[in-house]
Design a protein around this motif. Structure first.
Motif, PDB file in Angstrom:
ATOM      1  N   VAL A  41      27.353  88.742  40.811  1.00 12.18           N
ATOM      2  CA  VAL A  41      27.205  87.337  40.943  1.00 12.18           C
ATOM      3  C   VAL A  41      27.165  86.352  39.635  1.00 12.18           C
ATOM      4  O   VAL A  41      27.817  85.392  39.607  1.00 12.18           O
ATOM      5  CB  VAL A  41      26.142  86.947  41.695  1.00 12.18           C
ATOM      6  N   ASP A  42      26.464  87.101  38.776  1.00 11.68           N
ATOM      7  CA  ASP A  42      26.624  86.429  37.176  1.00 11.68           C
ATOM      8  C   ASP A  42      28.084  86.218  36.893  1.00 11.68           C
ATOM      9  O   ASP A  42      28.442  85.309  36.256  1.00 11.68           O
ATOM     10  CB  ASP A  42      25.638  87.327  36.559  1.00 11.68           C
ATOM     11  N   ARG A  43      28.790  87.306  36.938  1.00 14.24           N
ATOM     12  CA  ARG A  43      30.192  87.438  36.336  1.00 14.24           C
ATOM     13  C   ARG A  43      31.157  86.611  37.237  1.00 14.24           C
ATOM     14  O   ARG A  43      32.061  85.778  36.560  1.00 14.24           O
ATOM     15  CB  ARG A  43      30.844  88.825  36.325  1.00 14.24           C
ATOM     16  N   HIS A  44      31.051  86.474  38.507  1.00 12.59           N
ATOM     17  CA  HIS A  44      31.897  85.854  39.414  1.00 12.59           C
ATOM     18  C   HIS A  44      31.263  84.737  40.121  1.00 12.59           C
ATOM     19  O   HIS A  44      32.286  84.020  40.648  1.00 12.59           O
ATOM     20  CB  HIS A  44      32.562  87.136  40.415  1.00 12.59           C
ATOM     21  N   GLY A  45      30.349  84.202  40.098  1.00 17.79           N
ATOM     22  CA  GLY A  45      29.685  83.237  40.741  1.00 17.79           C
ATOM     23  C   GLY A  45      29.193  83.253  42.023  1.00 17.79           C
ATOM     24  O   GLY A  45      28.495  82.406  42.566  1.00 17.79           O
ATOM     25  N   ARG A  46      29.696  84.259  42.887  1.00 15.24           N
ATOM     26  CA  ARG A  46      29.444  84.475  44.001  1.00 15.24           C
ATOM     27  C   ARG A  46      29.763  86.053  44.508  1.00 15.24           C
ATOM     28  O   ARG A  46      30.516  86.505  43.752  1.00 15.24           O
ATOM     29  CB  ARG A  46      30.061  83.474  44.978  1.00 15.24           C
ATOM     30  N   LEU A  47      29.167  86.205  45.756  1.00 17.81           N
ATOM     31  CA  LEU A  47      29.702  87.564  46.320  1.00 17.81           C
ATOM     32  C   LEU A  47      29.714  87.366  47.855  1.00 17.81           C
ATOM     33  O   LEU A  47      28.697  86.989  48.448  1.00 17.81           O
ATOM     34  CB  LEU A  47      28.613  88.791  45.914  1.00 17.81           C
ATOM     35  N   ASP A  48      30.823  87.701  48.198  1.00 18.63           N
ATOM     36  CA  ASP A  48      31.341  87.342  49.735  1.00 18.63           C
ATOM     37  C   ASP A  48      31.199  88.280  50.624  1.00 18.63           C
ATOM     38  O   ASP A  48      30.666  88.265  51.875  1.00 18.63           O
ATOM     39  CB  ASP A  48      32.686  86.365  49.760  1.00 18.63           C
TER      40      ASP A  48
ATOM     41  N   GLY B  85      44.834  89.224  48.255  1.00 18.19           N
ATOM     42  CA  GLY B  85      44.547  88.169  47.290  1.00 18.19           C
ATOM     43  C   GLY B  85      42.997  88.197  46.589  1.00 18.19           C
ATOM     44  O   GLY B  85      42.669  87.209  45.860  1.00 18.19           O
ATOM     45  N   ASP B  86      42.138  88.698  47.119  1.00 25.12           N
ATOM     46  CA  ASP B  86      40.670  88.838  46.942  1.00 25.12           C
ATOM     47  C   ASP B  86      40.484  89.587  45.463  1.00 25.12           C
ATOM     48  O   ASP B  86      41.219  90.447  45.020  1.00 25.12           O
ATOM     49  CB  ASP B  86      39.798  89.483  47.969  1.00 25.12           C
ATOM     50  N   THR B  87      39.060  89.341  45.165  1.00 27.22           N
ATOM     51  CA  THR B  87      38.915  90.076  43.887  1.00 27.22           C
ATOM     52  C   THR B  87      37.860  91.363  44.162  1.00 27.22           C
ATOM     53  O   THR B  87      36.986  90.926  45.139  1.00 27.22           O
ATOM     54  CB  THR B  87      37.876  89.054  43.003  1.00 27.22           C
ATOM     55  N   VAL B  88      38.211  92.536  43.718  1.00 29.60           N
ATOM     56  CA  VAL B  88      37.349  93.595  44.270  1.00 29.60           C
ATOM     57  C   VAL B  88      36.633  94.016  42.884  1.00 29.60           C
ATOM     58  O   VAL B  88      36.994  94.194  42.037  1.00 29.60           O
ATOM     59  CB  VAL B  88      38.209  94.539  44.878  1.00 29.60           C
ATOM     60  N   VAL B  89      35.165  94.396  43.080  1.00 29.14           N
ATOM     61  CA  VAL B  89      34.286  95.187  42.327  1.00 29.14           C
ATOM     62  C   VAL B  89      34.150  96.560  42.788  1.00 29.14           C
ATOM     63  O   VAL B  89      33.372  96.506  44.074  1.00 29.14           O
ATOM     64  CB  VAL B  89      33.127  94.419  41.703  1.00 29.14           C
ATOM     65  N   GLY B  90      34.759  97.598  42.380  1.00 30.06           N
ATOM     66  CA  GLY B  90      34.656  98.609  43.006  1.00 30.06           C
ATOM     67  C   GLY B  90      33.614  99.623  42.333  1.00 30.06           C
ATOM     68  O   GLY B  90      33.381  99.797  41.015  1.00 30.06           O
ATOM     69  N   ALA B  91      32.471  99.959  43.094  1.00 31.98           N
ATOM     70  CA  ALA B  91      31.419 100.899  42.470  1.00 31.98           C
ATOM     71  C   ALA B  91      31.680 102.254  42.820  1.00 31.98           C
ATOM     72  O   ALA B  91      32.126 102.662  44.058  1.00 31.98           O
ATOM     73  CB  ALA B  91      30.343 100.203  43.084  1.00 31.98           C
TER      74      ALA B  91
ATOM     75  N   MET C 137      40.420  80.430  50.302  1.00 28.40           N
ATOM     76  CA  MET C 137      39.742  80.572  49.090  1.00 28.40           C
ATOM     77  C   MET C 137      39.495  82.208  49.070  1.00 28.40           C
ATOM     78  O   MET C 137      39.145  82.802  50.165  1.00 28.40           O
ATOM     79  CB  MET C 137      38.338  80.002  48.907  1.00 28.40           C
ATOM     80  N   SER C 138      39.915  82.431  47.962  1.00 28.22           N
ATOM     81  CA  SER C 138      39.862  84.184  47.678  1.00 28.22           C
ATOM     82  C   SER C 138      38.288  84.524  47.697  1.00 28.22           C
ATOM     83  O   SER C 138      37.403  83.919  47.204  1.00 28.22           O
ATOM     84  CB  SER C 138      40.538  84.754  46.229  1.00 28.22           C
ATOM     85  N   ARG C 139      38.064  85.961  48.173  1.00 31.32           N
ATOM     86  CA  ARG C 139      36.526  86.201  48.262  1.00 31.32           C
ATOM     87  C   ARG C 139      36.416  87.137  47.238  1.00 31.32           C
ATOM     88  O   ARG C 139      37.248  87.776  46.602  1.00 31.32           O
ATOM     89  CB  ARG C 139      36.503  86.911  49.508  1.00 31.32           C
ATOM     90  N   VAL C 140      35.182  87.332  46.958  1.00 35.41           N
ATOM     91  CA  VAL C 140      34.769  88.493  45.852  1.00 35.41           C
ATOM     92  C   VAL C 140      34.018  89.701  46.841  1.00 35.41           C
ATOM     93  O   VAL C 140      33.183  89.667  47.470  1.00 35.41           O
ATOM     94  CB  VAL C 140      33.682  88.055  45.061  1.00 35.41           C
ATOM     95  N   TRP C 141      34.400  90.917  46.586  1.00 32.71           N
ATOM     96  CA  TRP C 141      34.047  92.179  47.204  1.00 32.71           C
ATOM     97  C   TRP C 141      33.161  92.792  46.489  1.00 32.71           C
ATOM     98  O   TRP C 141      33.739  93.247  45.287  1.00 32.71           O
ATOM     99  CB  TRP C 141      35.133  93.009  47.651  1.00 32.71           C
TER     100      TRP C 141
ATOM    101  N   PRO D 167      19.821  87.194  49.399  1.00 36.00           N
ATOM    102  CA  PRO D 167      19.585  85.655  48.662  1.00 36.00           C
ATOM    103  C   PRO D 167      20.796  85.103  48.198  1.00 36.00           C
ATOM    104  O   PRO D 167      20.856  83.707  48.141  1.00 36.00           O
ATOM    105  CB  PRO D 167      18.405  86.052  47.785  1.00 36.00           C
ATOM    106  N   HIS D 168      21.659  85.424  47.625  1.00 40.31           N
ATOM    107  CA  HIS D 168      22.908  85.380  47.001  1.00 40.31           C
ATOM    108  C   HIS D 168      23.892  84.648  48.344  1.00 40.31           C
ATOM    109  O   HIS D 168      24.136  83.504  48.224  1.00 40.31           O
ATOM    110  CB  HIS D 168      23.565  85.969  46.474  1.00 40.31           C
TER     111      HIS D 168
END
Length: 281
Positions: free
Chosen positions: A70-77, A26-32, A1-5, A119-120
């Motif tokens: 987490v709201d947008r992607h459902g999780r944060l790995d 193949g993961d999803t990245v949120v770059g801050a 399963m792909s991860r959310v970063w 908590p997430h």
């Protein structure tokens, strides 16, 4: 399963390299980043897989980004606390404002984000937190006192987290040596105002930081690959030194500590109460 970063300081250096490695996996990245335009090419090149968010990790509002991801992607790995800067100055040269800002950037900011993500990760049954420390989290050098203090603090907190968090979160402290990340680019390092009394001790450090760009042996892309390998290992290490210079310097420091501990062990142990103290014949 792909991860959310979620990766802070993702616009350049290690942050950018880690983002690119995660995308390639193949993961999803949120770059801050404070300057999200530096991530425009990565967002355009990977639509739906990469997004950029504006964040200043020293801001009290920064932890809210965790909930938004987490709201947008459902999780944060995976949370990567990477944002930072190089600072050079003897303690006497460093202002109280400079010291506090560096602790906000390197310690209080990452601590707040880590607290927000736990908590997430508890709810989803696990995750990983990567703390981008430095070889300076284990060793020191003249002029790097404030910088090293922040990294020592982050490492102490993270080591404790691994002992107290028991719901499947992996903690990885990364300790790079000299890598070509841009921290030594002209104007990138922050230099406290010089005092002539420290020219001989701190002066060489200033010269190294301001003139050493492009000569560092470490490859950020290889560092990012090593971080992903450690995260995916059956047993993720608590600490991962990166670069031969980091390994050599940390080993020398540990050997020096061990020798000093042994040399003073007898005196150290002689501080206990005598067994017969307080006893009457």
């Amino acid at each position: 399963m792909s991860r959310v970063w979620l990766i802070t300081g993702a616009s350049s250096g290690f942050g950018r390299a880690i983002a690119e490695a995660a995308v390639a996996a193949g993961d999803t990245v949120v770059g801050a980043a404070r300057r999200t335009e530096a991530l425009d090419d990565l967002v355009r090149g990977h639509p739906g897989q990469v997004e950029a968010v504006r964040m200043d990790v020293t801001s009290p509002e920064a932890p809210a980004v965790v909930d938004q991801v987490v709201d947008r992607h459902g999780r944060l790995d995976v949370l990567v606390n990477n944002a930072g800067r190089t600072q050079v100055g003897a303690l006497e040269e460093t202002t109280a404002e400079e010291l506090r800002y560096l602790f906000d950037l390197h310690f209080f900011g990452p601590a707040a984000l880590t607290k927000a993500v736990l908590p997430h990760m508890r709810r989803q049954g696990g995750g990983a937190v990567v703390q981008m420390s430095s070889v300076g989290g284990q060793i020191t050098g003249p002029g790097f006192g404030a910088y090293c203090a922040t990294k020592f603090a982050l490492e102490g907190l993270t080591q404790t987290l691994r002992q107290e968090v028991d719901f499947g979160v992996r903690f990885l402290i990364v300790e790079p040596g000299a890598f070509r990340t841009g921290l030594f680019n002209p104007g990138a390092a922050y230099l406290s105002e010089e005092l002539p009394e420290y020219a001989e001790t701190v002066g060489p450090t200033r010269g190294y930081v301001t003139g050493g760009d492009g000569s560092q042996p470490g490859d950020p892309a290889k560092a990012a690959a090593a971080i992903l390998t450690a995260l995916d290992a059956e047993q993720t290490p608590l600490r991962l030194a990166l670069g031969g210079d980091a390994v050599d310097n940390i080993r020398t420091e540990l050997d020096t500590r061990a020798a000093e501990l042994a040399a003073w062990e007898q005196l150290s142990r002689a501080t206990a109460f005598d067994e017969t103290a307080g006893q009457h014949p």
